[in-house]
Design a protein around this motif. Structure first.
Motif, PDB file in Angstrom:
ATOM      1  N   GLU A  95    -116.294 -32.778 -32.314  1.00 27.97           N
ATOM      2  CA  GLU A  95    -115.539 -34.026 -32.195  1.00 27.97           C
ATOM      3  C   GLU A  95    -114.561 -34.225 -33.352  1.00 27.97           C
ATOM      4  O   GLU A  95    -113.438 -34.874 -33.243  1.00 27.97           O
ATOM      5  CB  GLU A  95    -116.408 -35.190 -32.392  1.00 27.97           C
ATOM      6  CG  GLU A  95    -117.126 -35.328 -30.765  1.00 27.97           C
ATOM      7  CD  GLU A  95    -117.829 -36.558 -30.514  1.00 27.97           C
ATOM      8  OE1 GLU A  95    -117.985 -36.934 -29.501  1.00 27.97           O
ATOM      9  OE2 GLU A  95    -118.316 -37.254 -31.518  1.00 27.97           O
ATOM     10  N   GLN A 179    -116.374 -36.398 -25.570  1.00 28.95           N
ATOM     11  CA  GLN A 179    -114.927 -36.349 -25.570  1.00 28.95           C
ATOM     12  C   GLN A 179    -114.458 -36.410 -24.075  1.00 28.95           C
ATOM     13  O   GLN A 179    -113.663 -36.900 -23.944  1.00 28.95           O
ATOM     14  CB  GLN A 179    -114.321 -34.795 -26.034  1.00 28.95           C
ATOM     15  CG  GLN A 179    -114.486 -34.694 -27.412  1.00 28.95           C
ATOM     16  CD  GLN A 179    -114.262 -33.151 -27.999  1.00 28.95           C
ATOM     17  OE1 GLN A 179    -114.884 -32.217 -27.552  1.00 28.95           O
ATOM     18  NE2 GLN A 179    -113.329 -33.206 -28.916  1.00 28.95           N
ATOM     19  N   GLN A 183    -112.272 -39.199 -22.686  1.00 27.81           N
ATOM     20  CA  GLN A 183    -110.620 -39.174 -22.085  1.00 27.81           C
ATOM     21  C   GLN A 183    -110.518 -39.076 -20.733  1.00 27.81           C
ATOM     22  O   GLN A 183    -109.335 -39.562 -20.305  1.00 27.81           O
ATOM     23  CB  GLN A 183    -110.146 -37.582 -22.446  1.00 27.81           C
ATOM     24  CG  GLN A 183    -109.985 -37.417 -23.917  1.00 27.81           C
ATOM     25  CD  GLN A 183    -109.409 -36.083 -24.301  1.00 27.81           C
ATOM     26  OE1 GLN A 183    -108.290 -36.112 -23.644  1.00 27.81           O
ATOM     27  NE2 GLN A 183    -110.047 -35.206 -25.396  1.00 27.81           N
TER      28      GLN A 183
END
Length: 229
Positions: A95, A179, A183
């Motif tokens: 990350e 992630q 997103q």
């Protein structure tokens, strides 16, 4: 990237550093060595490497902070070599901006395979998509948002399409559960790993020849997913 790729190796263990350097040089790579974060930062600015190999347990600075600072000005691939095997360590490094994570002890063959895969991607490729992405017998037409397999259009939901584009635009890179969830669905969904697994399963049913043995959307157990073109 030059004809002879330059690899910056930041590792404080002298024996490991010398072993990795000798292995890489034996494959024709130019290796620049550093034994601390401070030395690594200076040499990174001086040699502008094509790949950074980094140990997280450096004597003068946390490797995670090194990654974050490096990512401000450089997008070259980062491969982590670390004795930290906990999932949280891997997730935190990925990350922060690392591209891959290899735990110690590691095999020379696997190290070279990871290095080769990362070096195949030029830095600019991470930030821009071409009009089409081809993998296996599938094609993504990014302009028209159409995905086809063996020439036949596939019906993907909006979430499935966005998930595929996110994975396919980061080939070879591990994307963590967090992630992907952040997103695709936003901060309210970052802990819902099961929700992500369901959508990945549905996507595999549409693009994989054998969904139970995927070739393109690979699972990194406990961490996330890696797209293999």
């Amino acid at each position: 990237m030059s004809d002879t790729p330059t690899i910056l190796l930041v590792e404080d263990d002298r024996q490991i550093r010398e072993l990795v350097a000798a292995t890489l040089e034996g494959e024709g790579y130019a290796v620049v060595e550093a034994g601390s974060a401070a030395e690594g930062a200076v040499k990174a600015g001086a040699c502008r490497p094509d790949l950074l190999i980094l140990d997280l347990g450096l004597p003068d600075r946390n490797g995670i902070n090194f990654i974050r600072d490096y990512r401000i000005w450089s997008s070259v691939p980062i491969l982590i070599l670390s004795a930290r095997t906990q999932e949280i360590s891997k997730i935190t490094a990925l990350e922060a901006g690392a591209d891959d994570y290899l735990t110690k002890p590691f095999g020379v063959a696997e190290l070279l395979e990871r290095v080769c895969a990362l070096l195949k991607r030029a830095p600019a490729e991470r930030d821009q998509l071409g009009p089409t992405i081809d993998f296996g017998d599938c094609r993504i037409d990014c302009v028209h948002r159409v995905v086809s397999r063996a020439g036949e259009p596939l019906h993907l939901t909006d979430i499935q399409y966005r998930l595929l584009i996110l994975l396919a635009s980061n080939p070879g890179r591990v994307l963590t559960h967090r992630q992907l969830l952040l997103q695709i669905w936003g901060s309210h969904a970052v802990e819902n790993n099961q929700y992500l697994r369901v959508h990945v399963g549905h996507l595999r049913q549409k693009i994989e020849r054998v969904p139970a043995q995927p070739r393109h959307i690979l699972t990194e157990i406990g961490v996330g997913y890696r797209f293999q073109p």
